[in-house]
Design a protein around this motif. Structure first.
Motif, mmCIF file in Angstrom:
data_model
loop_
_atom_site.group_PDB
_atom_site.id
_atom_site.type_symbol
_atom_site.label_atom_id
_atom_site.label_comp_id
_atom_site.label_asym_id
_atom_site.label_seq_id
_atom_site.Cartn_x
_atom_site.Cartn_y
_atom_site.Cartn_z
ATOM 1 N N ILE A 52 -20.324 3.522 -52.029
ATOM 2 C CA ILE A 52 -19.705 2.451 -52.791
ATOM 3 C C ILE A 52 -18.942 1.566 -51.818
ATOM 4 O O ILE A 52 -17.930 1.984 -51.246
ATOM 5 N N LYS A 53 -19.460 0.378 -51.603
ATOM 6 C CA LYS A 53 -18.782 -0.581 -50.734
ATOM 7 C C LYS A 53 -17.731 -1.306 -51.574
ATOM 8 O O LYS A 53 -18.062 -1.949 -52.566
ATOM 9 N N ASP A 179 -12.907 9.318 -50.452
ATOM 10 C CA ASP A 179 -12.226 8.025 -50.423
ATOM 11 C C ASP A 179 -11.780 7.738 -48.990
ATOM 12 O O ASP A 179 -10.803 8.320 -48.516
ATOM 13 N N GLU A 180 -12.523 6.883 -48.282
ATOM 14 C CA GLU A 180 -12.257 6.586 -46.872
ATOM 15 C C GLU A 180 -11.983 7.871 -46.081
ATOM 16 O O GLU A 180 -10.914 8.031 -45.474
ATOM 17 N N PRO A 181 -12.924 8.796 -46.061
ATOM 18 C CA PRO A 181 -12.651 10.119 -45.488
ATOM 19 C C PRO A 181 -12.501 10.154 -43.977
ATOM 20 O O PRO A 181 -11.997 11.141 -43.432
ATOM 21 N N PHE A 182 -12.941 9.095 -43.283
ATOM 22 C CA PHE A 182 -12.925 9.107 -41.817
ATOM 23 C C PHE A 182 -12.062 7.999 -41.224
ATOM 24 O O PHE A 182 -12.226 7.625 -40.062
ATOM 25 N N SER A 183 -11.142 7.466 -41.999
ATOM 26 C CA SER A 183 -10.389 6.277 -41.578
ATOM 27 C C SER A 183 -9.522 6.510 -40.350
ATOM 28 O O SER A 183 -9.164 5.562 -39.648
ATOM 29 N N ILE A 209 -20.414 10.981 -53.348
ATOM 30 C CA ILE A 209 -20.029 9.581 -53.523
ATOM 31 C C ILE A 209 -18.977 9.271 -52.464
ATOM 32 O O ILE A 209 -17.925 9.908 -52.431
ATOM 33 N N LEU A 210 -19.276 8.329 -51.602
ATOM 34 C CA LEU A 210 -18.332 7.911 -50.567
ATOM 35 C C LEU A 210 -17.949 6.460 -50.807
ATOM 36 O O LEU A 210 -18.821 5.589 -50.894
ATOM 37 N N ALA A 211 -16.661 6.212 -50.940
ATOM 38 C CA ALA A 211 -16.162 4.850 -51.134
ATOM 39 C C ALA A 211 -15.428 4.409 -49.879
ATOM 40 O O ALA A 211 -14.579 5.130 -49.357
ATOM 41 N N ASP A 212 -15.769 3.213 -49.387
ATOM 42 C CA ASP A 212 -15.149 2.705 -48.164
ATOM 43 C C ASP A 212 -15.166 1.186 -48.202
ATOM 44 O O ASP A 212 -15.855 0.575 -49.029
ATOM 45 N N LEU A 213 -14.417 0.598 -47.267
ATOM 46 C CA LEU A 213 -14.273 -0.856 -47.255
ATOM 47 C C LEU A 213 -15.484 -1.555 -46.649
ATOM 48 O O LEU A 213 -15.858 -2.642 -47.093
#
Length: 227
Positions: A52-53, A179-183, A209-213
């Motif tokens: 999910i961008k 939710d931004e797991p590698f920020s 499901i990975l959500a990131d910017l």
């Protein structure tokens, strides 16, 4: 090192259905803009790997919290199979979180006054599907074994994030939310973390499901959705 997760009768396929979702605090902000989730219908199945961008301010963390049952200030429905989150009892939602859906929070949510090991061992004992030795192996794999006795509040953000990733894997799950797991991780540590996550997701025959910017190639996604 790959550690084998014990088979669980709870691990299997589970469908996620979203219908006409509108987060009330963001109603005006998202009105009239194109979104693959807000104000639409979406069904995700079985072993989907979804990116999910989510541009800043579009409700990325809000969505993850909705899916995990942490907030209900929205219109529309979130359903895991036949469980509609707004109508689910505390017991049903607790069961979902224990057996079906795990999450890596953006803000980690570790217990600051407990050690890295204690944060993990609490989860391990609650779910009772991963051995202490496997947890130790995963800590070594992600480069935090030497922080075992360090208080969580004294860990760097990157170290906290790696501990939080391991914690999310210490239970059976049919879906892993991220939710931004590698920020806070560099490229080397991202590669280690994605390898471990991919292995455990595959063992569980689960979806993610990975959500990131921003766009990324952390995993081979089956679909990309713009929030």
């Amino acid at each position: 090192m790959l550690c084998i997760v014990k088979p669980s009768k709870f691990v299997g396929h589970m469908q996620l259905s979203l219908h006409q979702l509108v987060p009330l605090p963001l109603r005006e902000k998202i009105a009239g803009r194109s979104s693959g989730i807000w104000e639409g219908d979406l069904v995700l199945n079985e072993k989907d790997h979804v990116f999910i961008k989510a541009p800043s301010g579009t409700g990325k963390t809000t969505l993850i919290h909705m899916l995990y049952g942490m907030r209900d200030d929205y219109e529309g429905t979130v359903k895991w199979d036949n469980l509609e989150m707004k109508r689910g009892s505390a017991a049903e939602i607790s069961q979902l979180r224990t057996k079906d859906v795990s999450v890596i929070f953006q803000d980690m949510r570790l217990f600051p006054e407990l050690t890295a090991w204690e944060n993990l061992d609490i989860k391990r004992r609650l779910t009772n599907t991963i051995t202490a030795q496997q947890v130790t192996n995963w800590m070594d794999e992600l480069g935090v074994a030497d922080k075992r006795l360090s208080l969580a509040r004294k860990l760097s953000y990157g170290e906290q994030q790696r501990v939080a990733i391991i914690r999310a894997l210490l239970q059976p799950f049919k879906w892993l939310l991220m939710d931004e797991p590698f920020s806070h991780l560099d490229h080397v540590n991202i590669a280690k973390a994605t390898k471990l996550i991919s292995e455990v997701v595959k063992q569980n025959n689960a979806g993610m499901i990975l959500a990131d910017l921003d766009d990324n190639n952390f995993f081979p996604y089956t679909q990309t959705i713009v929030l």
